[in-house]
Design a protein around this motif. Structure first.
Motif, PDB file in Angstrom:
ATOM      1  N   SER A  46      36.920 -24.025   6.701  1.00 46.53           N
ATOM      2  CA  SER A  46      35.781 -21.986   6.837  1.00 46.53           C
ATOM      3  C   SER A  46      35.138 -21.598   7.110  1.00 46.53           C
ATOM      4  O   SER A  46      34.123 -21.216   7.952  1.00 46.53           O
ATOM      5  N   CYS A 103      40.794 -17.629   1.546  1.00 45.93           N
ATOM      6  CA  CYS A 103      41.030 -17.074   0.327  1.00 45.93           C
ATOM      7  C   CYS A 103      41.964 -17.355  -0.595  1.00 45.93           C
ATOM      8  O   CYS A 103      41.828 -18.353  -1.332  1.00 45.93           O
ATOM      9  N   TYR A 104      42.966 -17.554   0.425  1.00 48.63           N
ATOM     10  CA  TYR A 104      44.319 -17.612   0.332  1.00 48.63           C
ATOM     11  C   TYR A 104      45.036 -18.956  -0.013  1.00 48.63           C
ATOM     12  O   TYR A 104      44.930 -19.243  -1.431  1.00 48.63           O
ATOM     13  N   ALA A 106      42.580 -21.168  -0.494  1.00 48.19           N
ATOM     14  CA  ALA A 106      41.496 -21.800  -1.295  1.00 48.19           C
ATOM     15  C   ALA A 106      41.801 -21.968  -2.939  1.00 48.19           C
ATOM     16  O   ALA A 106      42.114 -23.248  -3.767  1.00 48.19           O
ATOM     17  N   PHE A 107      42.497 -20.653  -3.251  1.00 44.46           N
ATOM     18  CA  PHE A 107      43.200 -20.540  -4.426  1.00 44.46           C
ATOM     19  C   PHE A 107      44.242 -21.227  -4.675  1.00 44.46           C
ATOM     20  O   PHE A 107      45.032 -21.739  -6.186  1.00 44.46           O
ATOM     21  N   SER A 186      35.043 -23.042   0.060  1.00 48.22           N
ATOM     22  CA  SER A 186      35.535 -22.003   0.739  1.00 48.22           C
ATOM     23  C   SER A 186      35.483 -21.081   0.246  1.00 48.22           C
ATOM     24  O   SER A 186      35.223 -19.834   1.128  1.00 48.22           O
ATOM     25  N   VAL A 187      35.630 -20.703  -1.138  1.00 46.89           N
ATOM     26  CA  VAL A 187      35.750 -19.213  -1.077  1.00 46.89           C
ATOM     27  C   VAL A 187      34.816 -18.690  -1.329  1.00 46.89           C
ATOM     28  O   VAL A 187      34.776 -17.972  -0.727  1.00 46.89           O
ATOM     29  N   GLY A 190      34.564 -18.455   2.060  1.00 45.59           N
ATOM     30  CA  GLY A 190      35.150 -17.088   3.216  1.00 45.59           C
ATOM     31  C   GLY A 190      34.451 -15.799   2.383  1.00 45.59           C
ATOM     32  O   GLY A 190      34.354 -14.943   2.953  1.00 45.59           O
ATOM     33  N   PHE A 191      33.760 -15.731   1.309  1.00 42.96           N
ATOM     34  CA  PHE A 191      32.908 -14.422   0.763  1.00 42.96           C
ATOM     35  C   PHE A 191      31.895 -13.930   2.101  1.00 42.96           C
ATOM     36  O   PHE A 191      31.734 -13.028   1.974  1.00 42.96           O
TER      37      PHE A 191
END
Length: 332
Positions: A46, A103-104, A106-107, A186-187, A190-191
């Motif tokens: 990321s 994000c996908y 990471a979740f 990563s999230v 990502g944001f």
């Protein structure tokens, strides 16, 4: 035309710095991409996506300097400046999608954390951070002269912050084996990318829709024109951005009857005021005598020749951004 020389020299100096920064950023991207795949670190991947956004921004900035040097033609009277804005839009939209994928992923990893080679991950992120800081250092000198350089410099600083996050995460994972942290970082990155790409898309769409430049109001600009002696009224004011460093304005200005000889001087004063206060370098002003406001617009419409049209560009040596704009001349 002698004023072009220092502007060209500044452009060459800025272009040189950009090439150096592009080389370092490109090397960072390759290292973090390969390292992310090797160490199984989504945080590193990321960060690589964040670096990609910035590399594209640097290439655009260098491209803008090159495009500005292309001559205008009969079919493209503003040259190729708009390509910079169009490319910005495509870049922002692409990276927005990349951020969604990160994000996908990471979740998914939050549900099933995967093992990460934390020591190599840290080392690669540290190398990336060092290259970021070198690139930022190269651009810092010119970051006050040029809007493009300034935004690229701020991108680099953002990149460095993301790399620091990855390094801290790597240290914690090395000692605790808490691999969930990789997905959390990563999230976070990502944001940050979402916000950056959304801003790029929003600004480029605003320019493509001929919006009034950010931080400027038609009312404020009209009031500034009214301050010039001899101006009675201002209407039909349009302000738009051609590219990140060329702002254009057109408008109708009502002046008293019988002062034809002073029109040239009045226009020059208006241009200088607009350039000093708002950096508006490209003005098209139509002068109308007060008859059109007293006898009514209907009658004036049948007598278009009563207005004198004046088209003006700011002088090249006025320009704050090192000659990457159209250099023009006065003709009234």
């Amino acid at each position: 035309m002698h004023a072009h020389a220092p502007a060209e020299h500044l452009d060459q100096s800025i272009a040189g710095r950009f090439k150096y920064a592009i080389f370092l950023t490109g090397a960072t991207l390759v290292a973090e991409l390969a390292g992310g795949l090797w160490t199984n670190s989504l945080a590193l991947l990321s960060d690589a996506a964040h670096v990609f956004l910035d590399l594209f921004a640097l290439l655009l900035s260098l491209g803008a300097i090159k495009l500005a040097s292309y001559p205008v033609s009969d079919t493209r009277t503003f040259g190729w400046h708009r390509m910079e804005v169009f490319a910005s839009f495509i870049n922002g939209a692409t990276v927005f999608v990349i951020a969604a994928i990160i994000c996908y992923e990471a979740f998914g990893r939050m549900v099933n954390p995967e093992e990460v080679k934390s020591l190599p991950m840290m080392i690669i992120a540290a190398v990336g951070l060092a290259m970021n800081l070198f690139a930022a250092g190269a651009l810092h000198g010119h970051s006050h002269d040029d809007l493009n350089v300034r935004s690229a410099f701020l991108h680099m600083i953002g990149d460095a912050a993301a790399s620091v996050g990855v390094i801290i995460g790597g240290i914690i994972m090395y000692f605790s084996n808490w691999y969930l942290l990789d997905a959390v970082i990563s999230v976070g990155i990502g944001f940050v990318i979402f916000w950056g790409s959304w801003r790029v898309v929003r600004e480029s769409v605003h320019i493509l829709l001929e919006g009034v430049p950010k931080g400027m109001s038609v009312h404020e600009v009209s009031e500034t024109i009214r301050e010039v002696e001899g101006v009675q009224e201002v209407h039909h004011v349009n302000i738009w951005t051609i590219c990140s460093h060329i702002i254009a304005l057109s408008g109708h200005i009502v002046v008293p009857c019988g002062v034809k000889d002073e029109h040239g001087g009045m226009l020059r004063r208006i241009e200088e005021k607009l350039f000093e206060r708002f950096h508006i370098s490209h003005t098209t002003l139509q002068l109308e005598t007060e008859r059109c406001s007293t006898e009514g617009a209907k009658q004036f419409r049948h007598r278009p020749r009563a207005a004198s049209l004046a088209h003006a560009h700011a002088h090249p040596h006025h320009h704050p951004h090192g000659g990457t704009c159209s250099h023009g001349h006065h003709h009234h």
